[in-house]
Design an enzyme around this catalytic site. Structure first.
Site, PDB file in Angstrom:
ATOM      1  CG  ASP A   8      -1.712   1.234   1.430  1.00  0.00           C
ATOM      2  OD1 ASP A   8      -1.727   2.075   0.521  1.00  0.00           O
ATOM      3  OD2 ASP A   8      -2.362   1.368   2.496  1.00  0.00           O
ATOM      4  CE  LYS A  70      -1.870   7.006  -3.245  1.00  0.00           C
ATOM      5  NZ  LYS A  70      -2.333   6.124  -2.172  1.00  0.00           N
ATOM      6  CD  GLU A 171      -5.068   3.498  -2.118  1.00  0.00           C
ATOM      7  OE1 GLU A 171      -5.882   4.291  -1.621  1.00  0.00           O
ATOM      8  OE2 GLU A 171      -3.935   3.832  -2.482  1.00  0.00           O
ATOM      9  CG  ASP A 193      -9.603   4.195   1.032  1.00  0.00           C
ATOM     10  OD1 ASP A 193      -9.018   4.840   1.909  1.00  0.00           O
ATOM     11  OD2 ASP A 193      -9.013   3.490   0.190  1.00  0.00           O
TER      12      ASP A 193
END
Ligand code: AMP
Length: 609
Positions: A8, A70, A171, A193
């Site tokens: 992850d 990211k 994810e 999420d």
């Protein structure tokens, strides 16, 4: 055979997991933590520091400490998101040669993929230390709402880190897999999420056979914990400005201290109702001397300044449910993923919205890596136990005359899929059609991400609208997207795999991979100096075995001959200097030979393809 791990690669933290025996488990790093902060620093001498230690030195090295990158992945420099990041980050973001966003550290330009590779590499070290095995393949997770350019940036990061990214997994899908694997009870999950940088909602149906069907997915790849941090920073900085007349944004070191303090305060406010932010000597003012920052922040205040962010996530849930053609009450279970979901206001909002409390027993920071490990294990063992049916998060289509966007594959179409549409020429005498492949949700081409372009030439010259071209879009099981255009009169056809772009050329990725291999090999050699001599001998033996084949395959091309010559010289050099050398010199030899080996293998695989 080497292991495949699940990684992850988070905005705030990275986590690696592997199936050990018959259950997935997270691998702790050498400090004993299950997650590693996605923070890195490059020091003056080029040494890189990743994770906890990078966080600790951020205050004294704010311009060369990188975090939250990211959110920059696969984004053009001139995008709104990069502009926002430039205004808020303490490191310098500049435009790359192909218009991508890059980061300058000590006068050296780094692509986002290259820096992300350093996190992947760190996870690789963690996994190799645990498995005592070589780890060169991984399932890497990405936010479901990442577009193909962002996904390509992750693949490039994998290559630079020496990892073959065998699958990119969304994810929330990974979280659903970890949560529901092995339980064959038909039900529908909503996976909410909210991580450090991104928000996704996925509706996942698990059927009675235990197969996973993503029904709908949507999100915002620029909405996450960092936005909550910024709100709290703005709040504290405004209060300090009001009370002392000093703008802390003009003081990078102070700003880094405030950022770290508000991140901690935000997390603490999930378990207590008020916290003190106390930063002595935060800044020195010529008229007043050193100033302290001291404020009490209540949970209520935090909730009030971030209420609209929470509402935005619910509006996105609404869109997700609309795609799924469902009402909130039709969801059987709600799974919370991402560190931000520990915030009580978020848990309340989600509970109110779906009309049921979220499921317990899911570790929001680890569940994604665990899901990735389950898929990695299934790929490694060629097991068919894991059946995943995903959807495309974004619409795919082409640019129309006049700068419009015509979606051929709408968002939330199950993959694999194939769609064909017939287009007519738009001008008299037009003999070429240019296809610009786009991805996005706007009806304006300029607002969508450009994935590629190609031309079909040799059409019959005729009046506008008289020649027909059939365009085919297809996505296969591995998510590889291809586009074809066919002249329906002549049958002439052109098909291309649409390789999205992270903004890096192939040569750049290869060079970065060689740099990172060298760095990685050197670091490992320094950590276990007692095996350095052996390692040198093994590398020399491997290169001796590789060189004749390399010569046969490539010596006839100037580039190939050069690669062979360089490898030969490096081997001779090390052979000549190995005897009696110190472990430090041997570490340098290992770094050099590792670089040579990887470059030779790369050149050979190119020559062979
Ligand atoms: P992730 O990307 O899933 O690691 O999520 C990281 C985000 O969760 C960061 O923005 C953290 O500040 C935030 N976070 C972590 N723990 C908590 C907590 N206890 N309460 C609120 N936010 C948290």
């Amino acid at each position: 055979m080497s292991r495949i791990v699940g990684i992850d690669l988070g905005t705030t933290n990275c986590c690696v997991a592997v199936v050990d025996g018959d259950r997935p488990r997270v691998i702790p790093n050498k400090h004993g933590y299950n997650t590693t902060p996605s923070v890195l620093a490059i020091q003056e001498d080029g040494t890189r520091v990743v994770g906890q230690i990078a966080v600790r030195q951020a205050i004294t090295n704010p311009h060369h400490t990188v975090y939250g990158i990211k959110r920059l992945m696969g984004r053009p420099f001139d995008s709104e998101e990069v502009e926002h990041a430039r205004a808020h980050c303490s490191f310098e973001i500049i435009a790359g040669p192909s218009g991508d966003a890059r980061i300058r550290l000590h006068d050296k330009e780094h692509s986002v993929a290259e820096l992300s590779a350093m996190f992947l590499q760190e996870m690789r070290v963690v996994a190799e230390d645990f498995t005592h095995d070589r780890v060169d393949r991984a399932v890497v997770t990405v936010p479901a709402y990442f577009n193909d350019n962002q996904r390509q940036a992750v693949r490039d990061a994998g290559r630079v880190a020496g990892l073959d990214v065998v699958r990119i997994l969304n994810e929330p899908t990974a979280a659903a897999l970890a949560y529901g694997f092995g339980q064959a009870t038909a039900r529908t999950l909503a996976v909410y999420d909210l991580g450090g940088g991104t928000f996704d909602i996925s509706i996942v149906y698990i059927d009675e056979e235990g197969e996973f069907h993503v029904v709908a997915t949507t999100g915002d790849s620029y909405l996450g914990g960092e936005d909550f941090d910024e709100r709290l920073m703005d709040f504290v900085i405004a209060a300090f400005h009001r009370d002392h007349g000093v703008d802390l944004r003009e003081h990078p070191v102070s700003l880094t201290r405030v950022r770290q303090a508000v991140q901690k305060a935000k997390a603490d406010l999930s378990s207590v109702t008020s916290v003190d932010i106390n930063l002595p000597f935060i800044v020195s003012n010529p008229s007043t001397g050193p100033l302290n920052l001291d404020y009490t922040i209540t949970r209520e205040q935090l909730e009030s300044i971030t209420a609209d962010l929470v509402t935005r996530t619910l509006q996105i849930c609404e869109v997700g449910l609309r795609y799924a053609e469902m009402q909130p009450e039709q969801v059987d279970e709600v799974v919370l993923v991402g560190g931000m979901t520990r915030m009580p206001a978020i848990q309340r909002a989600v509970e109110d919205y779906f009309g049921r409390p979220p499921c317990k027993g899911v570790h929001p920071d680890e569940v994604v890596a665990l899901g990735a490990a389950i898929l990695a294990h299934a790929i490694e063992t060629e097991s068919e136990d894991v059946a995943l049916h995903d959807v495309t998060a974004h619409s795919l289509g082409i640019m129309t005359a006049g700068g419009g966007f015509d979606a051929l594959i709408p968002a939330n179409t199950p993959v694999p899929t194939k769609v064909q549409e017939i287009f007519r020429t738009s001008r008299d005498g037009q003999t070429v059609v240019k296809i610009v492949v786009l991805q996005g949700e706007s009806d304006k081409a300029a607002d969508c991400a450009a994935l590629g372009r190609f031309a079909l030439a040799g059409l019959r010259a005729a009046g506008a609208g008289q020649v027909e071209v059939q365009v085919t879009f297809s996505i296969d099981d591995d998510g590889i997207f291809s586009v074809g255009a066919k002249d329906l009169e002549t049958g002439e056809e052109k098909v291309i795999d649409v390789l999205a772009s992270s903004g890096l050329t192939d040569e750049e990725v290869d060079r970065m991979m060689a740099d990172s291999t060298e760095y990685f090999a050197y670091r490992r050699a320094q950590e276990s100096p007692e095996t350095n001599e052996d390692e040198c001998l093994q590398l020399i033996a491997r290169l001796h075995a590789l060189l004749p084949e390399a010569e046969k395959k490539m010596a006839w091309t100037p580039v190939g001959a050069n690669a062979v010559e360089n490898a030969r010289k490096a081997v001779q050099l090390v052979e000549g200097r190995l005897e009696g050398s110190t472990p430090e010199t041997q570490a340098k030899h290992i770094a050099l030979l590792s670089r040579v080996e990887v470059m030779l293998e790369k050149a050979m695989s190119k020559a062979g393809s």
